[in-house]
Design a protein around this motif. Structure first.
Motif, mmCIF file in Angstrom:
data_model
loop_
_atom_site.group_PDB
_atom_site.id
_atom_site.type_symbol
_atom_site.label_atom_id
_atom_site.label_comp_id
_atom_site.label_asym_id
_atom_site.label_seq_id
_atom_site.Cartn_x
_atom_site.Cartn_y
_atom_site.Cartn_z
ATOM 1 N N ALA A 184 -0.185 -5.144 3.013
ATOM 2 C CA ALA A 184 -0.854 -3.851 3.454
ATOM 3 C C ALA A 184 -0.106 -3.150 4.547
ATOM 4 O O ALA A 184 -0.331 -2.881 5.796
ATOM 5 N N ASN A 185 1.012 -2.601 4.111
ATOM 6 C CA ASN A 185 1.854 -1.764 4.809
ATOM 7 C C ASN A 185 1.230 -0.531 4.699
ATOM 8 O O ASN A 185 0.405 -0.163 4.196
ATOM 9 N N CYS A 186 1.911 0.530 5.321
ATOM 10 C CA CYS A 186 1.464 1.876 5.655
ATOM 11 C C CYS A 186 -0.001 2.005 6.002
ATOM 12 O O CYS A 186 -0.879 2.665 5.253
ATOM 13 N N HIS A 241 -7.053 2.560 -1.443
ATOM 14 C CA HIS A 241 -6.566 1.928 0.071
ATOM 15 C C HIS A 241 -7.334 3.229 1.062
ATOM 16 O O HIS A 241 -6.443 3.589 1.722
ATOM 17 N N HIS A 242 -8.516 3.384 0.846
ATOM 18 C CA HIS A 242 -9.276 4.603 1.647
ATOM 19 C C HIS A 242 -9.210 4.203 3.284
ATOM 20 O O HIS A 242 -8.721 5.003 3.879
ATOM 21 N N LYS A 243 -9.319 3.031 3.711
ATOM 22 C CA LYS A 243 -9.531 2.623 4.962
ATOM 23 C C LYS A 243 -8.173 2.774 5.776
ATOM 24 O O LYS A 243 -8.005 3.345 6.839
ATOM 25 N N CYS A 244 -7.114 2.110 4.867
ATOM 26 C CA CYS A 244 -5.830 2.431 5.377
ATOM 27 C C CYS A 244 -5.189 3.603 5.566
ATOM 28 O O CYS A 244 -4.580 4.209 6.503
ATOM 29 N N PHE A 247 0.843 -1.058 0.092
ATOM 30 C CA PHE A 247 -0.042 0.013 -0.116
ATOM 31 C C PHE A 247 0.806 1.065 0.017
ATOM 32 O O PHE A 247 0.249 2.381 -0.270
ATOM 33 N N CYS A 248 2.041 1.285 0.446
ATOM 34 C CA CYS A 248 2.879 2.301 0.489
ATOM 35 C C CYS A 248 3.392 2.792 -1.173
ATOM 36 O O CYS A 248 3.415 3.999 -1.497
ATOM 37 N N GLN A 249 3.384 1.788 -2.097
ATOM 38 C CA GLN A 249 3.616 2.220 -3.351
ATOM 39 C C GLN A 249 3.006 0.953 -4.165
ATOM 40 O O GLN A 249 3.632 -0.132 -3.996
#
Length: 345
Positions: free
Chosen positions: A294-296, A329-332, A279-281
């Protein structure tokens, strides 16, 4: 009279043949029995010798079983109660993680080599229920059952306990492919990892930006068991005593940045986010993406929500083979502002 002699002679021959047959059958049966006994003895002997010469503890037995047929490599993931309990729409992080193996390309057979390391009885029981390779970590004096929010004291403690466990596995001669359970496996990573036997470690990064330095992520990495990697993990774990408030990933990054990797002569490959995404990139190519991390992301409910969308995107791609953008990834993204979030104890 001749007739009587002939009859007597025939009777004597018959009796002799009868006793000869009995003796032959008895001898043959005994020989066959001895032969079978010898076979059973020879079959069991190696296992008995191995047990005597190489006594196994519970961990060794699990690792040996999981590594069979996989070049002495085990896939290891850590789980606690928070990762096996339902969140939101009845999904668990563990269920989502395992579902990716079912939906991925060439990933289902890899479950035979996966070891789930449980930090509590609830997680261990769930692992056993799913008939996986399971091991209950000894965590005396520490409560690691509930969700450990990123950078909390319990989170940092759990990461160091994990590092110590991996050090133990390396010391036993097993190569490790470690994965967080918030990583979806969409393709088998073994075909994407370098087959260069001289590489000691291959580790994921948060972003592809070599000029800014490799921002490593310990949520997914492959490490070979040898003297160099054992020295690295031993030094890494020892540094916890002089690194208060630092998570293990930051300490490993410090060892990399200060040249300790070079001092050991470690050959390291940094995995690009095109294939080993997060999720970071996001990866820009669904045609080659291997894992999605599911990082960041700050907490479990947000990870489950956004990873569920990733799995849905992947299923659509498998059906159409049309490369689309990943769902946002709105929730994260919003989890960092969720100051009211309180994890379940």
């Amino acid at each position: 009279m001749p007739l009587c002699n002939d009859s007597s002679r025939n009777l004597a021959v018959a009796v002799a043949l009868f006793f000869a047959g009995v003796l032959y059958f008895s001898f043959s049966t005994h020989s066959i029995s001895d032969h079978i006994s010898d076979l059973l003895h020879n079959t069991n002997t190696p296992q008995q010798v191995k047990t005597i010469e190489f006594p196994q503890d519970e961990l060794e037995a699990v690792l040996e079983s999981a590594a069979a047929g996989n070049n002495n490599t085990v896939i290891i993931a850590l789980v606690n109660r928070a990762y096996v309990e339902e969140v939101g729409e009845g999904r668990t992080m563990l269920d989502l993680f395992l579902e990716s193996f079912w939906e991925g390309e060439g990933t289902l057979p890899l479950l035979d080599h996966l070891v789930l390391v449980a930090t509590d009885h609830t997680a261990y029981d769930r692992c056993r229920f799913k008939r996986l390779h399971c091991y209950k970590m000894d965590i005396k004096g520490v409560d690691l059952e509930g969700e450990k929010v990123y950078m909390s004291a319990d989170f940092i403690e759990m990461m160091w306990r994990r590092t110590h466990f991996l050090l133990d596995v390396l010391s036993r001669g097993y190569h490790i492919l470690f994965t967080d359970t918030d990583v979806l496996w969409l393709r088998t990573p073994f075909s994407r990892l370098s087959n260069n036997g001289s590489l000691d470690m291959q580790i994921s990064v948060d972003q592809n930006n070599v000029e800014a330095g490799h921002a490593i992520n310990t949520g997914f990495f492959h490490v070979r068991s040898n003297n160099k990697t054992f020295s690295l993990f031993n030094k890494w774990y020892d540094m916890r005593l002089n690194s208060p408030g630092m998570k293990e990933q930051d300490v490993l990054q410090k060892l990399l940045d200060t040249g300790f990797f070079n001092q050991l002569g470690l050959n390291v490959n940094f995995l690009n986010t095109t294939e080993f995404s997060g999720f970071c990139q996001d990866s820009t190519d669904m045609g080659v993406v291997t894992t999605v991390h599911a990082n960041c992301c700050r907490h479990i409910p947000a990870k489950i929500f956004d990873l569920t969308l990733v799995l849905s995107d992947w299923k659509s791609y498998k059906t159409s083979h049309v490369i689309n953008k990943w769902s946002p990834h709105h929730k994260c993204g919003g989890s960092w502002k969720d100051n009211d979030y309180v994890p379940k104890p």
